[in-house]
Design a protein around this motif. Structure first.
Motif, PDB file in Angstrom:
ATOM      1  N   ALA A  38       0.817  -1.215   0.000  1.00  0.00           N
ATOM      2  CA  ALA A  38       0.000   0.000   0.000  1.00  0.00           C
ATOM      3  C   ALA A  38       0.850   1.264   0.000  1.00  0.00           C
ATOM      4  N   GLY A  39       2.147   1.143   0.318  1.00  0.00           N
ATOM      5  CA  GLY A  39       2.983   2.323   0.466  1.00  0.00           C
ATOM      6  C   GLY A  39       2.607   3.148   1.674  1.00  0.00           C
ATOM      7  N   ALA A  40       2.137   2.494   2.734  1.00  0.00           N
ATOM      8  CA  ALA A  40       1.610   3.185   3.911  1.00  0.00           C
ATOM      9  C   ALA A  40       2.646   3.292   5.019  1.00  0.00           C
ATOM     10  N   SER A  41       2.485   4.318   5.857  1.00  0.00           N
ATOM     11  CA  SER A  41       3.314   4.453   7.047  1.00  0.00           C
ATOM     12  C   SER A  41       2.975   3.345   8.038  1.00  0.00           C
ATOM     13  N   PRO A  42       3.935   2.904   8.856  1.00  0.00           N
ATOM     14  CA  PRO A  42       3.626   1.893   9.862  1.00  0.00           C
ATOM     15  C   PRO A  42       2.583   2.401  10.847  1.00  0.00           C
TER      16      PRO A  42
ATOM     17  N   GLU B  43      -3.455  -7.469  12.506  1.00  0.00           N
ATOM     18  CA  GLU B  43      -2.944  -6.429  11.620  1.00  0.00           C
ATOM     19  C   GLU B  43      -4.021  -5.758  10.771  1.00  0.00           C
ATOM     20  N   GLY B  44      -5.033  -6.517  10.335  1.00  0.00           N
ATOM     21  CA  GLY B  44      -5.981  -5.982   9.383  1.00  0.00           C
ATOM     22  C   GLY B  44      -5.360  -5.874   8.001  1.00  0.00           C
ATOM     23  N   TRP B  45      -6.059  -5.185   7.085  1.00  0.00           N
ATOM     24  CA  TRP B  45      -5.569  -5.047   5.712  1.00  0.00           C
ATOM     25  C   TRP B  45      -6.137  -3.774   5.088  1.00  0.00           C
ATOM     26  N   ILE B  46      -5.343  -3.132   4.251  1.00  0.00           N
ATOM     27  CA  ILE B  46      -5.769  -1.932   3.533  1.00  0.00           C
ATOM     28  C   ILE B  46      -6.419  -2.358   2.220  1.00  0.00           C
ATOM     29  N   ILE B  47      -7.681  -1.996   2.015  1.00  0.00           N
ATOM     30  CA  ILE B  47      -8.381  -2.456   0.818  1.00  0.00           C
ATOM     31  C   ILE B  47      -7.720  -1.938  -0.451  1.00  0.00           C
ATOM     32  N   SER B  48      -7.709  -2.789  -1.421  1.00  0.00           N
ATOM     33  CA  SER B  48      -7.142  -2.619  -2.768  1.00  0.00           C
ATOM     34  C   SER B  48      -5.617  -2.708  -2.781  1.00  0.00           C
ATOM     35  N   ALA B  49      -4.980  -2.924  -1.629  1.00  0.00           N
ATOM     36  CA  ALA B  49      -3.554  -3.270  -1.641  1.00  0.00           C
ATOM     37  C   ALA B  49      -3.416  -4.684  -2.176  1.00  0.00           C
ATOM     38  N   GLU B  50      -2.443  -4.904  -3.028  1.00  0.00           N
ATOM     39  CA  GLU B  50      -2.306  -6.212  -3.679  1.00  0.00           C
ATOM     40  C   GLU B  50      -1.653  -7.219  -2.730  1.00  0.00           C
ATOM     41  N   PHE B  51      -2.028  -8.464  -2.890  1.00  0.00           N
ATOM     42  CA  PHE B  51      -1.451  -9.535  -2.074  1.00  0.00           C
ATOM     43  C   PHE B  51      -1.280 -10.766  -2.936  1.00  0.00           C
ATOM     44  N   GLU B  52      -0.397 -11.657  -2.497  1.00  0.00           N
ATOM     45  CA  GLU B  52      -0.170 -12.894  -3.223  1.00  0.00           C
ATOM     46  C   GLU B  52      -1.193 -13.917  -2.783  1.00  0.00           C
ATOM     47  N   ALA B  53      -1.774 -14.604  -3.755  1.00  0.00           N
ATOM     48  CA  ALA B  53      -2.727 -15.671  -3.436  1.00  0.00           C
ATOM     49  C   ALA B  53      -2.026 -16.713  -2.567  1.00  0.00           C
ATOM     50  N   GLY B  54      -2.692 -17.107  -1.486  1.00  0.00           N
ATOM     51  CA  GLY B  54      -2.113 -18.095  -0.592  1.00  0.00           C
ATOM     52  C   GLY B  54      -1.254 -17.518   0.493  1.00  0.00           C
ATOM     53  N   SER B  55      -1.031 -16.172   0.457  1.00  0.00           N
ATOM     54  CA  SER B  55      -0.226 -15.543   1.514  1.00  0.00           C
ATOM     55  C   SER B  55      -1.065 -15.394   2.768  1.00  0.00           C
TER      56      SER B  55
END
Length: 287
Positions: free
Chosen positions: A131-135, A273-285
């Motif tokens: 996402a290019g997000a700050s921690p 942790e949650g997740w930021i919507i539309s951030a890409e992820f690898e299938a199975g990660s």
């Protein structure tokens, strides 16, 4: 697994929220409201929420609605495990986090960072890099740790459905959004906003115009075209702080998620942790 969104998106109110942990009339929380019809997202209106009480009132509005919120919903698992905070589920972690004051949070996070090598002071969530997000543990520039502290406990208290994190009212759904993810896709590293008057220059004005043009033309990978009135377009471009535009960017991310299986979230999302919507992820990660 995540519950799926309603299959009548034209009837679903979408909300994008540009959040502040200490809103005022001068710097309010901004909410953008709209609806999706096919690949077009119509911006209906913008609202200013100058207090956290008004934010709470927004969360209490009856659904069906889906909101994209610009603040972290979770913390890095590495941080939570090192501090030995509750981590059996999202709610227990957020209740503990809400019980701490800002000075305590800052002291514990600073001590965590001090014990780590240069260049790796902060722990990161899995979605930060894509996402290019700050921690989310960062307490300055920007103080997203305090945004989490102000925002997430209110989502919990409102009884919302937070896919992958909390089962709640299925008619009121909130997801973590990040406007910088979509803006960076369209503008690269060009800055389009600043809270500092001296930096509210012509280059940023041109960047806002370019960003609004790209959104209206549907040039992002989200595949949505933003529909605006002339007055709305002017308002987005003229807002040098970028709050209105950030709310609209979150609105578009919510509109994208509304039509995705499982809201487009990783199937093995980490509830700490949650997740930021539309951030890409690898299938199975793990997410």
């Amino acid at each position: 697994m995540h519950s799926s969104p309603p299959r009548s998106p034209a009837d679903l109110l979408l909300i994008g929220i540009d959040f502040s942990s200490a809103p005022t009339r001068r710097k309010p929380i901004t909410a953008a409201f709209g609806r999706r019809r096919g690949q077009v997202l119509q911006l209906d209106r913008l609202e200013a929420l100058p207090s956290l009480a008004e934010f709470e009132a927004l969360l209490a509005r009856p659904g069906p609605w889906l909101a994209g919120c610009d603040f972290p919903f979770g913390l890095p698992r590495e941080l939570v495990e090192t501090l030995d905070w509750p981590r059996a589920d999202w709610a227990s972690l957020i209740r503990h986090y809400a019980s701490l004051d800002r000075a305590t949070i800052r002291a514990q996070f600073a001590a965590f960072c001090a014990a780590r090598p240069a260049g790796a002071k902060f722990a990161h969530r899995a979605s930060d890099a894509p996402a290019g997000a700050s921690p989310s543990m960062k307490w300055v520039n920007p103080p997203v740790a305090y945004m989490l502290h102000a925002g997430a406990p209110r989502l919990l208290a409102a009884g919302l459905s937070l896919p992958g994190l909390q089962a709640g009212d299925p008619a009121r759904v909130a997801l973590e959004a990040y406007p910088g993810l979509l803006a960076r896709e369209l503008l690269g590293r060009r800055s389009y906003k600043s809270d500092e008057l001296a930096k509210q220059d012509e280059a940023r004005l041109i960047a806002r115009k370019d960003l609004v043009d790209a959104l209206e033309q549907g040039r992002s990978r989200l595949g949505l075209r933003l529909k605006l009135s002339h007055a709305q377009r002017e308002a987005l471009v003229d807002d040098a702080r970028g709050d209105l535009l950030d709310a609209v960017l979150c609105l578009l991310q919510a509109g994208w998620a509304a039509e995705q299986p499982g809201y487009g979230l990783p199937p093995a999302l980490d509830p700490v942790e949650g997740w930021i919507i539309s951030a890409e992820f690898e299938a199975g990660s793990r997410g």
